[in-house]
Design an enzyme around this catalytic site. Structure first.
Site, PDB file in Angstrom:
ATOM      1  N   GLU A   1      96.498  -0.298  -2.643  1.00  0.00           N
ATOM      2  CA  GLU A   1      96.022  -1.044  -1.478  1.00  0.00           C
ATOM      3  C   GLU A   1      96.740  -2.387  -1.371  1.00  0.00           C
ATOM      4  O   GLU A   1      97.151  -2.968  -2.375  1.00  0.00           O
ATOM      5  CB  GLU A   1      94.514  -1.300  -1.609  1.00  0.00           C
ATOM      6  CG  GLU A   1      93.701  -0.025  -1.615  1.00  0.00           C
ATOM      7  CD  GLU A   1      92.236  -0.250  -1.951  1.00  0.00           C
ATOM      8  OE1 GLU A   1      91.539   0.750  -2.145  1.00  0.00           O
ATOM      9  OE2 GLU A   1      91.794  -1.407  -2.032  1.00  0.00           O
TER      10      GLU A   1
ATOM     11  N   CYS B   1      98.474  -9.882   0.443  1.00  0.00           N
ATOM     12  CA  CYS B   1      98.133  -9.691  -0.969  1.00  0.00           C
ATOM     13  C   CYS B   1      98.694  -8.332  -1.403  1.00  0.00           C
ATOM     14  O   CYS B   1      98.349  -7.297  -0.833  1.00  0.00           O
ATOM     15  CB  CYS B   1      96.616  -9.746  -1.100  1.00  0.00           C
ATOM     16  SG  CYS B   1      96.044  -9.482  -2.764  1.00  0.00           S
TER      17      CYS B   1
ATOM     18  N   CYS C   1      94.851  -0.553 -13.362  1.00  0.00           N
ATOM     19  CA  CYS C   1      95.175  -1.672 -14.253  1.00  0.00           C
ATOM     20  C   CYS C   1      94.592  -1.383 -15.623  1.00  0.00           C
ATOM     21  O   CYS C   1      93.441  -0.954 -15.737  1.00  0.00           O
ATOM     22  CB  CYS C   1      94.622  -2.983 -13.707  1.00  0.00           C
ATOM     23  SG  CYS C   1      95.101  -4.396 -14.727  1.00  0.00           S
TER      24      CYS C   1
ATOM     25  N   CYS D   1      89.363  -5.917 -16.580  1.00  0.00           N
ATOM     26  CA  CYS D   1      88.528  -7.111 -16.468  1.00  0.00           C
ATOM     27  C   CYS D   1      87.162  -6.692 -15.921  1.00  0.00           C
ATOM     28  O   CYS D   1      87.071  -5.848 -15.026  1.00  0.00           O
ATOM     29  CB  CYS D   1      89.184  -8.146 -15.559  1.00  0.00           C
ATOM     30  SG  CYS D   1      90.761  -8.700 -16.228  1.00  0.00           S
TER      31      CYS D   1
ATOM     32  N   CYS E   1      86.230  -6.811 -12.073  1.00  0.00           N
ATOM     33  CA  CYS E   1      87.276  -6.400 -11.131  1.00  0.00           C
ATOM     34  C   CYS E   1      87.181  -4.923 -10.769  1.00  0.00           C
ATOM     35  O   CYS E   1      87.011  -4.067 -11.637  1.00  0.00           O
ATOM     36  CB  CYS E   1      88.632  -6.695 -11.774  1.00  0.00           C
ATOM     37  SG  CYS E   1      90.011  -6.050 -10.837  1.00  0.00           S
TER      38      CYS E   1
ATOM     39  N   GLY F   1      96.511  -4.572 -10.225  1.00  0.00           N
ATOM     40  CA  GLY F   1      97.430  -4.671 -11.354  1.00  0.00           C
ATOM     41  C   GLY F   1      97.716  -6.094 -11.777  1.00  0.00           C
ATOM     42  O   GLY F   1      97.422  -7.052 -11.062  1.00  0.00           O
ATOM     43  N   GLU F   2      98.266  -6.220 -12.985  1.00  0.00           N
ATOM     44  CA  GLU F   2      98.635  -7.526 -13.542  1.00  0.00           C
ATOM     45  C   GLU F   2     100.147  -7.693 -13.350  1.00  0.00           C
ATOM     46  O   GLU F   2     100.948  -7.026 -14.019  1.00  0.00           O
ATOM     47  CB  GLU F   2      98.236  -7.563 -15.027  1.00  0.00           C
ATOM     48  CG  GLU F   2      98.880  -8.651 -15.853  1.00  0.00           C
ATOM     49  CD  GLU F   2      98.697 -10.067 -15.315  1.00  0.00           C
ATOM     50  OE1 GLU F   2      97.554 -10.522 -15.179  1.00  0.00           O
ATOM     51  OE2 GLU F   2      99.727 -10.724 -15.032  1.00  0.00           O
TER      52      GLU F   2
ATOM     53  N   SER G   1      99.881 -14.210  -9.567  1.00  0.00           N
ATOM     54  CA  SER G   1      98.587 -14.488 -10.185  1.00  0.00           C
ATOM     55  C   SER G   1      98.444 -13.666 -11.463  1.00  0.00           C
ATOM     56  O   SER G   1      98.662 -12.459 -11.458  1.00  0.00           O
ATOM     57  CB  SER G   1      97.481 -14.111  -9.200  1.00  0.00           C
ATOM     58  OG  SER G   1      96.235 -14.244  -9.818  1.00  0.00           O
TER      59      SER G   1
ATOM     60  N   SER H   1      94.014 -16.797 -13.587  1.00  0.00           N
ATOM     61  CA  SER H   1      92.575 -16.512 -13.522  1.00  0.00           C
ATOM     62  C   SER H   1      91.918 -17.114 -14.749  1.00  0.00           C
ATOM     63  O   SER H   1      92.136 -16.647 -15.864  1.00  0.00           O
ATOM     64  CB  SER H   1      92.343 -14.998 -13.524  1.00  0.00           C
ATOM     65  OG  SER H   1      92.929 -14.438 -12.386  1.00  0.00           O
ATOM     66  N   LEU H   2      91.131 -18.144 -14.532  1.00  0.00           N
ATOM     67  CA  LEU H   2      90.513 -18.837 -15.669  1.00  0.00           C
ATOM     68  C   LEU H   2      89.070 -18.344 -15.842  1.00  0.00           C
ATOM     69  O   LEU H   2      88.706 -17.817 -16.874  1.00  0.00           O
ATOM     70  CB  LEU H   2      90.560 -20.352 -15.416  1.00  0.00           C
ATOM     71  CG  LEU H   2      90.106 -21.246 -16.553  1.00  0.00           C
ATOM     72  CD1 LEU H   2      90.957 -21.038 -17.793  1.00  0.00           C
ATOM     73  CD2 LEU H   2      90.139 -22.715 -16.129  1.00  0.00           C
ATOM     74  N   HIS H   3      88.266 -18.572 -14.853  1.00  0.00           N
ATOM     75  CA  HIS H   3      86.888 -18.062 -14.747  1.00  0.00           C
ATOM     76  C   HIS H   3      85.898 -18.636 -15.751  1.00  0.00           C
ATOM     77  O   HIS H   3      84.696 -18.554 -15.538  1.00  0.00           O
ATOM     78  CB  HIS H   3      86.833 -16.531 -14.800  1.00  0.00           C
ATOM     79  CG  HIS H   3      87.737 -15.876 -13.799  1.00  0.00           C
ATOM     80  ND1 HIS H   3      87.947 -16.389 -12.543  1.00  0.00           N
ATOM     81  CD2 HIS H   3      88.510 -14.765 -13.880  1.00  0.00           C
ATOM     82  CE1 HIS H   3      88.804 -15.616 -11.885  1.00  0.00           C
ATOM     83  NE2 HIS H   3      89.166 -14.637 -12.672  1.00  0.00           N
TER      84      HIS H   3
ATOM     85  N   ASN I   1      82.968 -11.447  -5.081  1.00  0.00           N
ATOM     86  CA  ASN I   1      82.875 -10.313  -4.166  1.00  0.00           C
ATOM     87  C   ASN I   1      82.160  -9.199  -4.915  1.00  0.00           C
ATOM     88  O   ASN I   1      82.731  -8.657  -5.862  1.00  0.00           O
ATOM     89  CB  ASN I   1      84.301  -9.850  -3.842  1.00  0.00           C
ATOM     90  CG  ASN I   1      84.531  -9.717  -2.364  1.00  0.00           C
ATOM     91  OD1 ASN I   1      83.651  -9.980  -1.558  1.00  0.00           O
ATOM     92  ND2 ASN I   1      85.727  -9.308  -2.014  1.00  0.00           N
TER      93      ASN I   1
ATOM     94  N   CYS J   1      90.890 -10.652  -3.263  1.00  0.00           N
ATOM     95  CA  CYS J   1      92.082 -10.426  -4.068  1.00  0.00           C
ATOM     96  C   CYS J   1      91.698 -10.334  -5.538  1.00  0.00           C
ATOM     97  O   CYS J   1      90.812 -11.021  -5.999  1.00  0.00           O
ATOM     98  CB  CYS J   1      93.083 -11.547  -3.839  1.00  0.00           C
ATOM     99  SG  CYS J   1      93.888 -11.362  -2.259  1.00  0.00           S
TER     100      CYS J   1
HETATM  101  S1  SF4 Z   1      91.638  -8.831 -12.515  1.00  0.00           S
HETATM  102 FE1  SF4 Z   1      93.791  -8.294 -12.437  1.00  0.00          FE
HETATM  103  S2  SF4 Z   1      94.330  -7.971 -14.602  1.00  0.00           S
HETATM  104 FE2  SF4 Z   1      92.095  -7.866 -14.499  1.00  0.00          FE
HETATM  105  S3  SF4 Z   1      91.632  -5.665 -14.240  1.00  0.00           S
HETATM  106 FE3  SF4 Z   1      91.747  -6.610 -12.208  1.00  0.00          FE
HETATM  107  S4  SF4 Z   1      93.823  -6.237 -11.535  1.00  0.00           S
HETATM  108 FE4  SF4 Z   1      93.787  -5.968 -13.761  1.00  0.00          FE
END
Ligand code: SF4
Length: 361
Positions: free
Chosen positions: A91, A110, A117, A121, A124, A174-175, A206, A229-231, A305, A348
């Site tokens: 997507e 985006c 992935c 996370c 996610c 994905g990363e 990112s 991405s800190l969070h 989200n 995103c």
């Molecule tokens: S936040 Fe990014 S790195 Fe983490 S699972 Fe989702 S897509 Fe993968």
């Protein structure tokens, strides 16, 4: 035999390949123009190239590597579902946002970089999908070109630009820093002045904090922006959200970012998803100010989200207000990013499940 996509080639690779095969070098400029400026993806329509050469190109190469299967659109976003040639789905999302500076709408795309992935996370949607493989350079670029073609067919282009998209963020599925070779090559191609010609400053990568990738970015001449991405400023809480944080510890990550900033002089964006009863306390604010004290940065506070099968919630407005007051007191530079287009689930870093239970998957 599957034809290779011409999008895999940088300008120089394309020129050298064409010359080796008896084409004039300037054909490479023409091809870059047709594909990346005019968004024409059919060799037979490239009218300033001879018929015979168009036939040869079409015999040897394909252009777009993805098939657009579906899209959903609301006032703020367009979300695309693309299919790869090996039958996987990814997507991408166009996000429209009013821009104060331009008095115009800012259009951001985006982009996804992997199918699924592996990092899983906890917050996610993509992390709930099985990791299949990295996207190729042409699959990454096809997302941009198909989005441009879509916009071109619906809206007039802006000013002198042939592009409608002003910013590209590698924040989709994905990363990106685990597919760093293909991501960087795609960026080199997108910034080529004889083609798509987007400024690298309008491109953001990112990451959840892949240190080797950050070190790589510190040593390249491209002025791309980096978002992390800190969070949470606490190691144990980060690990809960981002399992790979066990490998890339917060103190090592911050050290790598300080080195990155020393060599690039570029401001870093930290993404911080606001999660109720988890990361919006006074304690977090104080820890953040200490953790980031040696960095030039912006903190993007993002409304969570909701993702199916996950128990996290966005905090109430009152809790967000309290947290942001605390950040202000501590001189932490932040902006709040409101959820865009909840109707198409376009957060995103949280892509990947919208079509999951439909007939496509
Ligand atoms: S936040 Fe990014 S790195 Fe983490 S699972 Fe989702 S897509 Fe993968």
């Amino acid at each position: 035999m599957m034809k290779e996509s011409i999008l895999e080639f940088s300008f120089n690779e394309l020129k050298d390949g064409l010359v080796k095969n008896g084409f004039k070098a300037f054909r490479a400029y023409q091809l870059m123009g047709w594909i990346y400026k005019k968004f024409v993806f059919d060799f037979s329509k490239m009218t300033d190239i001879s018929n015979r050469e168009r036939e040869i190109l079409a015999e040897r190469y394909s252009i777009i590597s993805l098939e657009q299967i579906d899209y959903v659109m609301d006032a703020e976003t367009v979300k695309f579902l693309f299919k790869t040639s090996d039958g996987n789905y990814i997507e991408s999302v166009i996000i429209f946002a009013p821009s104060e500076r331009d008095k115009d709408e800012r259009v951001t795309l985006c982009v996804s970089t992997q199918i699924g992935c592996a990092l899983k996370c906890d917050f996610c949607a993509t992390g709930q999908l099985e990791f299949k493989r990295n996207l190729t350079v042409s699959e990454i670029l096809s997302q941009v070109l198909l989005a441009e073609e879509f916009l071109k067919s619906r809206f007039a282009t802006r000013g002198n630009s042939t592009r409608n998209i002003g910013n590209i963020v590698f924040m989709g599925m994905g990363e990106p820093l685990l597919n760093v070779d293909n991501v960087l090559k795609a960026i080199y191609i997108l910034t080529f002045s004889g083609g798509y010609n987007i400024g690298a400053r309008h491109i953001t990568i990112s990451t959840v904090g892949i240190i080797e990738g950050i070190e790589r970015l510190a040593n390249i001449p491209l002025q791309v922006r980096l978002a992390v991405s800190l969070h949470s400023p606490f190691q144990h809480k980060r690990e809960k959200l981002i399992p790979i944080a066990r490998k890339y510890k917060l103190e090592d990550l911050i050290g790598a970012l300080e080195n990155y900033q020393r060599s690039t002089k570029r401001r870093i964006t930290f993404e911080y998803i606001l999660i109720d009863d988890f990361n919006v306390s006074d304690e977090e604010a104080i820890e953040l100010s200490g953790l980031l004290k040696n960095l030039e940065y912006n903190l993007n506070l993002i409304e969570y989200n909701p993702v199916k099968n996950r128990y996290y919630r966005s905090p109430s407005e009152d809790k967000i207000k309290l947290f942001t007051h605390r950040l202000k007191d501590l001189n932490i530079p932040f902006v709040i990013r409101r959820r865009k287009g909840e109707g198409v689930f376009a957060g995103c870093g949280q892509l990947g499940l919208y079509w999951k239970n439909t007939s496509f998957q």
